[in-house]
Design a protein around this motif. Sequence first.
Motif, short mmCIF file in Angstrom:
data_model
loop_
_atom_site.label_atom_id
_atom_site.label_comp_id
_atom_site.label_asym_id
_atom_site.label_seq_id
_atom_site.Cartn_x
_atom_site.Cartn_y
_atom_site.Cartn_z
N GLU A 236 0.84 -1.21 0.00
CA GLU A 236 0.00 0.00 0.00
C GLU A 236 0.87 1.25 0.00
N GLY A 237 0.55 2.16 -0.90
CA GLY A 237 1.27 3.43 -0.96
C GLY A 237 2.55 3.39 -1.75
N SER A 238 2.98 2.21 -2.22
CA SER A 238 4.23 2.14 -2.98
C SER A 238 4.01 2.64 -4.40
N LYS A 239 5.09 3.04 -5.04
CA LYS A 239 5.06 3.50 -6.42
C LYS A 239 5.80 2.48 -7.29
N SER A 284 -1.28 0.02 -8.38
CA SER A 284 0.00 0.50 -8.93
C SER A 284 -0.17 1.16 -10.29
N SER A 285 -1.40 1.42 -10.69
CA SER A 285 -1.67 1.87 -12.06
C SER A 285 -1.00 3.19 -12.42
N SER A 286 -0.75 4.04 -11.44
CA SER A 286 -0.17 5.34 -11.75
C SER A 286 1.34 5.28 -12.00
N SER A 287 1.97 4.14 -11.64
CA SER A 287 3.43 4.07 -11.74
C SER A 287 3.93 2.85 -12.51
N LEU A 288 3.16 1.76 -12.56
CA LEU A 288 3.62 0.51 -13.15
C LEU A 288 3.80 0.62 -14.66
N THR A 289 5.01 0.31 -15.14
CA THR A 289 5.30 0.35 -16.58
C THR A 289 5.92 -0.95 -17.09
N ASN A 290 6.40 -1.80 -16.19
CA ASN A 290 7.15 -2.98 -16.61
C ASN A 290 6.63 -4.21 -15.89
N PHE A 301 -5.83 -13.16 -19.15
CA PHE A 301 -7.17 -12.73 -19.52
C PHE A 301 -7.86 -11.95 -18.40
N SER A 302 -7.60 -12.33 -17.16
CA SER A 302 -8.29 -11.71 -16.03
C SER A 302 -7.75 -10.33 -15.68
N VAL A 303 -6.48 -10.08 -15.97
CA VAL A 303 -5.86 -8.85 -15.47
C VAL A 303 -5.41 -7.90 -16.57
N VAL A 304 -5.46 -8.33 -17.84
CA VAL A 304 -4.89 -7.50 -18.91
C VAL A 304 -5.53 -6.12 -19.00
N HIS A 305 -6.81 -6.03 -18.67
CA HIS A 305 -7.50 -4.73 -18.75
C HIS A 305 -7.06 -3.78 -17.65
N HIS A 306 -6.33 -4.28 -16.68
CA HIS A 306 -5.82 -3.44 -15.59
C HIS A 306 -4.34 -3.13 -15.78
N LEU A 307 -3.83 -3.41 -16.98
CA LEU A 307 -2.41 -3.18 -17.28
C LEU A 307 -2.24 -2.22 -18.44
N LYS A 308 -3.19 -1.33 -18.63
CA LYS A 308 -3.15 -0.44 -19.78
C LYS A 308 -1.98 0.52 -19.76
N GLN A 309 -1.45 0.78 -18.57
CA GLN A 309 -0.34 1.73 -18.47
C GLN A 309 1.01 1.05 -18.68
N VAL A 310 1.04 -0.29 -18.72
CA VAL A 310 2.30 -1.03 -18.87
C VAL A 310 2.80 -0.91 -20.31
N THR A 311 4.09 -0.61 -20.46
CA THR A 311 4.69 -0.45 -21.79
C THR A 311 5.67 -1.56 -22.13
#
Length: 438
Positions: A236-239, A284-290, A301-311
């Motif tokens: 919680e609270g991590s970036k 972690s959506s505001s910081s997760l890229t990798n 399939f279950s989580v891909v829609h929550h990884l839109k910010q990942v590059t």
Amino acid sequence: MEAARDSRSTVNCDSYILRLPNEILLLIFDAVKSESTYSLELALHRLAVVCRRFRDMLVRDLYRVVSLPKHSFQERQRSAMIALLPSHGHHIRRLEASAPVQRRDCEPDDAQVSNLLLSLSRCAKQFTNLRYLQLHLHTSDRTLTIEQQADLIEMFKVLPPRLQELDLVGFLWTGAAKALAVAQQPNLQQLLLDLESIPGAWMAPAKLTANFPALLSIHIPARWCPQTPWFTQAFEGSKLEHIAIGFADIPDISRKERDLHPCSRVWHSSCEWETGLRDLFVASSSSLTNLTISTISFPTFSVVHHLKQVTDITFKYIDFDWDAHLLDHLVGPFATSSITSLRLVRCSGIPPTFAKWFEYTGDSRQFFPALEELEAGLLYTQGDGEDFDDWPEDLPAEEVIPEGGDVWQPEVRRKLEEDCEMLDIDADFDWDWFEGWG
């Protein structure tokens, strides 16, 4: 007479170099280190045994990286290194500490675990420059005794707050959690937890971000199955910028069995693993890229829609021949995402159908629309007349690569490379060339 003259010449040459000031000797040592193509450690040790002056000048380099021997037959060397930790610990920047296994049957040696933890608890305060610590502890039942647990806690209590990377491997999470709860490492950025768990015995996690406020990367097993709030409470609270799931990279264990989620083999109505991962990705959506995936159990399939910010997506040590549909299940859901980098590192069994996502049709991309970098290795193929001018027209049957499965025929391989070039994708393929049976 000639032998005596040669002997005096050797002595004089030795004395000449010893007359040089330390500044010049250090430049010479740097040149020796830069020219050491086989083993830098060996080169340093050879210089250090010349004389005490050389040893004193090289001690910082000698102890910059310390990896304790992992086998019981190296006990003499191991004991000598541990004995020097109190006096030279302040030089160490990278420490790989593991308890050796018993020589005959490679079983865990509980006494060695105890000795290692006791030694580390006594000298950890000397590690004032330590940046990376790997602690590999295998006990007979994965649990720590009361004394071992106390020494582990003491070690983390007195360890100077300089760590940037921490790897904990081999024992139970419950033992690690008690130690991490007292650790104060404000500079820690990477945390790897290749630890075991007992189903139904998940203790509430310490809020790791309180002790590790700079944490950017975590690596956790797929075989864990805590309740839903566990992941979000722990981090919680991590970036977090990087999350790695799964450990399928141990050479002496089948990758396929190395780190499967236990509930993926049989239906469990109480399993909350996928929900916990989803909540972690959302938090972690505001910081997760990798994202790194090293397990065939990953619920894409279950989580891909929550990884839109990942590059950046990396698959490591995946056996795609485990299941004919595994490529579509693991990689396929990312084909319509906006990732810019896709890597399949040390993955085996990648079938030619992988090329379908990179076919050049002259129109806009249908798949991986933003992809800039593509890497894939261990692709099984064979050359032909277009690859080599002297390629024979009729190969013996034993030298012809069979079709089907994960075999890439030459024309398919070349088309993939050409399509990637036309799509302006920087592609790096590691082709495994077939050279005949036997």
